[in-house]
Design a protein around this motif. Sequence first.
Motif, PDB file in Angstrom:
ATOM      1  N   LEU A   1     -20.562 -51.672 -54.590  1.00 43.56           N
ATOM      2  CA  LEU A   1     -21.395 -52.733 -55.134  1.00 43.56           C
ATOM      3  C   LEU A   1     -22.374 -52.170 -56.157  1.00 43.56           C
ATOM      4  N   LYS A   2     -22.965 -51.018 -55.865  1.00 44.34           N
ATOM      5  CA  LYS A   2     -23.907 -50.387 -56.791  1.00 44.34           C
ATOM      6  C   LYS A   2     -23.194 -49.960 -58.077  1.00 44.34           C
ATOM      7  N   MET A   3     -21.999 -49.375 -57.958  1.00 42.43           N
ATOM      8  CA  MET A   3     -21.237 -48.969 -59.137  1.00 42.43           C
ATOM      9  C   MET A   3     -20.927 -50.182 -60.006  1.00 42.43           C
ATOM     10  N   HIS A   4     -20.567 -51.275 -59.358  1.00 43.35           N
ATOM     11  CA  HIS A   4     -20.270 -52.518 -60.064  1.00 43.35           C
ATOM     12  C   HIS A   4     -21.511 -53.022 -60.804  1.00 43.35           C
ATOM     13  N   GLU A   5     -22.652 -52.981 -60.138  1.00 45.26           N
ATOM     14  CA  GLU A   5     -23.892 -53.472 -60.736  1.00 45.26           C
ATOM     15  C   GLU A   5     -24.316 -52.643 -61.951  1.00 45.26           C
ATOM     16  N   LEU A   6     -23.986 -51.357 -61.944  1.00 48.77           N
ATOM     17  CA  LEU A   6     -24.416 -50.446 -63.003  1.00 48.77           C
ATOM     18  C   LEU A   6     -23.487 -50.427 -64.213  1.00 48.77           C
ATOM     19  N   SER A   7     -22.353 -51.106 -64.136  1.00 39.82           N
ATOM     20  CA  SER A   7     -21.352 -50.982 -65.199  1.00 39.82           C
ATOM     21  C   SER A   7     -20.933 -52.337 -65.740  1.00 39.82           C
ATOM     22  N   ASP A   8     -20.282 -52.301 -66.898  1.00 37.97           N
ATOM     23  CA  ASP A   8     -19.688 -53.520 -67.445  1.00 37.97           C
ATOM     24  C   ASP A   8     -18.274 -53.260 -67.961  1.00 37.97           C
ATOM     25  N   GLY A   9     -17.652 -52.218 -67.415  1.00 39.29           N
ATOM     26  CA  GLY A   9     -16.263 -51.883 -67.689  1.00 39.29           C
ATOM     27  C   GLY A   9     -15.767 -50.960 -66.592  1.00 39.29           C
ATOM     28  N   ILE A  10     -14.474 -51.001 -66.325  1.00 39.19           N
ATOM     29  CA  ILE A  10     -13.888 -50.244 -65.214  1.00 39.19           C
ATOM     30  C   ILE A  10     -12.661 -49.488 -65.716  1.00 39.19           C
ATOM     31  N   VAL A  11     -12.590 -48.191 -65.385  1.00 41.97           N
ATOM     32  CA  VAL A  11     -11.422 -47.385 -65.732  1.00 41.97           C
ATOM     33  C   VAL A  11     -10.936 -46.660 -64.481  1.00 41.97           C
ATOM     34  N   MET A  12      -9.621 -46.653 -64.283  1.00 42.18           N
ATOM     35  CA  MET A  12      -9.018 -45.886 -63.200  1.00 42.18           C
ATOM     36  C   MET A  12      -8.231 -44.721 -63.793  1.00 42.18           C
ATOM     37  N   LEU A  13      -8.558 -43.526 -63.328  1.00 42.53           N
ATOM     38  CA  LEU A  13      -7.815 -42.305 -63.639  1.00 42.53           C
ATOM     39  C   LEU A  13      -6.979 -41.942 -62.423  1.00 42.53           C
ATOM     40  N   PRO A  14      -6.123 -40.927 -62.506  1.00 41.55           N
ATOM     41  CA  PRO A  14      -5.364 -40.510 -61.334  1.00 41.55           C
ATOM     42  C   PRO A  14      -6.263 -40.174 -60.148  1.00 41.55           C
ATOM     43  N   GLY A  15      -5.793 -40.532 -58.976  1.00 40.43           N
ATOM     44  CA  GLY A  15      -6.517 -40.285 -57.735  1.00 40.43           C
ATOM     45  C   GLY A  15      -5.674 -40.697 -56.556  1.00 40.43           C
ATOM     46  N   GLY A  16      -6.287 -40.759 -55.395  1.00 39.54           N
ATOM     47  CA  GLY A  16      -5.573 -41.069 -54.158  1.00 39.54           C
ATOM     48  C   GLY A  16      -5.948 -42.427 -53.588  1.00 39.54           C
ATOM     49  N   PHE A  17      -5.951 -42.502 -52.255  1.00 44.95           N
ATOM     50  CA  PHE A  17      -6.212 -43.770 -51.577  1.00 44.95           C
ATOM     51  C   PHE A  17      -7.552 -44.382 -51.975  1.00 44.95           C
ATOM     52  N   GLY A  18      -8.602 -43.558 -52.025  1.00 44.02           N
ATOM     53  CA  GLY A  18      -9.929 -44.071 -52.356  1.00 44.02           C
ATOM     54  C   GLY A  18      -9.980 -44.667 -53.748  1.00 44.02           C
ATOM     55  N   THR A  19      -9.326 -44.002 -54.685  1.00 38.25           N
ATOM     56  CA  THR A  19      -9.278 -44.494 -56.067  1.00 38.25           C
ATOM     57  C   THR A  19      -8.600 -45.852 -56.125  1.00 38.25           C
ATOM     58  N   LEU A  20      -7.468 -45.969 -55.449  1.00 36.42           N
ATOM     59  CA  LEU A  20      -6.746 -47.244 -55.433  1.00 36.42           C
ATOM     60  C   LEU A  20      -7.573 -48.337 -54.763  1.00 36.42           C
ATOM     61  N   GLU A  21      -8.228 -47.989 -53.669  1.00 36.48           N
ATOM     62  CA  GLU A  21      -9.030 -48.976 -52.939  1.00 36.48           C
ATOM     63  C   GLU A  21     -10.157 -49.503 -53.819  1.00 36.48           C
ATOM     64  N   GLU A  22     -10.845 -48.618 -54.513  1.00 36.57           N
ATOM     65  CA  GLU A  22     -11.942 -49.030 -55.396  1.00 36.57           C
ATOM     66  C   GLU A  22     -11.420 -49.900 -56.540  1.00 36.57           C
ATOM     67  N   PHE A  23     -10.332 -49.468 -57.151  1.00 36.44           N
ATOM     68  CA  PHE A  23      -9.730 -50.204 -58.258  1.00 36.44           C
ATOM     69  C   PHE A  23      -9.311 -51.608 -57.820  1.00 36.44           C
ATOM     70  N   PHE A  24      -8.619 -51.700 -56.683  1.00 35.69           N
ATOM     71  CA  PHE A  24      -8.127 -53.000 -56.243  1.00 35.69           C
ATOM     72  C   PHE A  24      -9.248 -53.936 -55.815  1.00 35.69           C
ATOM     73  N   GLU A  25     -10.330 -53.377 -55.297  1.00 36.26           N
ATOM     74  CA  GLU A  25     -11.453 -54.255 -54.970  1.00 36.26           C
ATOM     75  C   GLU A  25     -12.045 -54.851 -56.240  1.00 36.26           C
ATOM     76  N   MET A  26     -12.229 -54.034 -57.279  1.00 34.95           N
ATOM     77  CA  MET A  26     -12.757 -54.562 -58.539  1.00 34.95           C
ATOM     78  C   MET A  26     -11.785 -55.551 -59.180  1.00 34.95           C
ATOM     79  N   LEU A  27     -10.489 -55.283 -59.059  1.00 32.69           N
ATOM     80  CA  LEU A  27      -9.472 -56.187 -59.588  1.00 32.69           C
ATOM     81  C   LEU A  27      -9.508 -57.519 -58.845  1.00 32.69           C
ATOM     82  N   THR A  28      -9.671 -57.464 -57.538  1.00 30.79           N
ATOM     83  CA  THR A  28      -9.765 -58.683 -56.730  1.00 30.79           C
ATOM     84  C   THR A  28     -11.013 -59.475 -57.091  1.00 30.79           C
ATOM     85  N   TRP A  29     -12.136 -58.774 -57.278  1.00 33.35           N
ATOM     86  CA  TRP A  29     -13.371 -59.469 -57.670  1.00 33.35           C
ATOM     87  C   TRP A  29     -13.184 -60.171 -59.004  1.00 33.35           C
TER      88      TRP A  29
END
Length: 193
Positions: free
Chosen positions: A92-120
């Motif tokens: 939530l804090k990361m979302h509040e501090l930004s106005d753009g989202i980028v996903m680089l290679p990563g694992g489960f945590g990266t996907l989870e964060e990306f998909f939550e922002m995509l769902t929002w």
Amino acid sequence: MKSVVVFCGSSEGFENVFGEQAYVLGKTLAEKNRTLVYGGAKIGVMGKVAQGALENKGRVIGVIPEFLKIKEVVHENLSDLIVTQNMQERKLKMHELSDGIVMLPGGFGTLEEFFEMLTWSQLGLHQYPIGVLNINGFYDELLQMLWKMVGMGFVKETDYRSILVDDDVLGLLQKMDDYAPKPVPKWINKEQL
């Protein structure tokens, strides 16, 4: 975009190009005078994107939950480090501090964060551009799976097409700059998250 949250791995992966391109992304954000918001570690792909920004006089904000400060190596030379109580507060804090989202290679945590922002985004909680830096085709199969979900009636094509994909840092950032959000009704309020 004034600030970009980058979701990526705390591991480096097996190919040097992941870290190299993360560094280029951080450097480019600094050169474009955009704040980098990320997970706060100095290791892995995370560390490379921060290094790229910091070595080029960029502003870097790390956001990390208290319990990960023990397990991960926290970057101590950031512009700002925010410690949260848990993972949900972190996102939530990361979302509040930004106005753009980028996903680089990563694992489960990266996907989870990306998909939550995509769902929002799908739910109308934000209209930020969402980008995938598809280094060496890392996310090819994931993107194919998402397209299959469109074909099977589980994802709207407009939502799929809102994901901006490029294998080049400048190309991706240009797509994000040119992004025109689709009007969507808000289903729920931020307070309900």
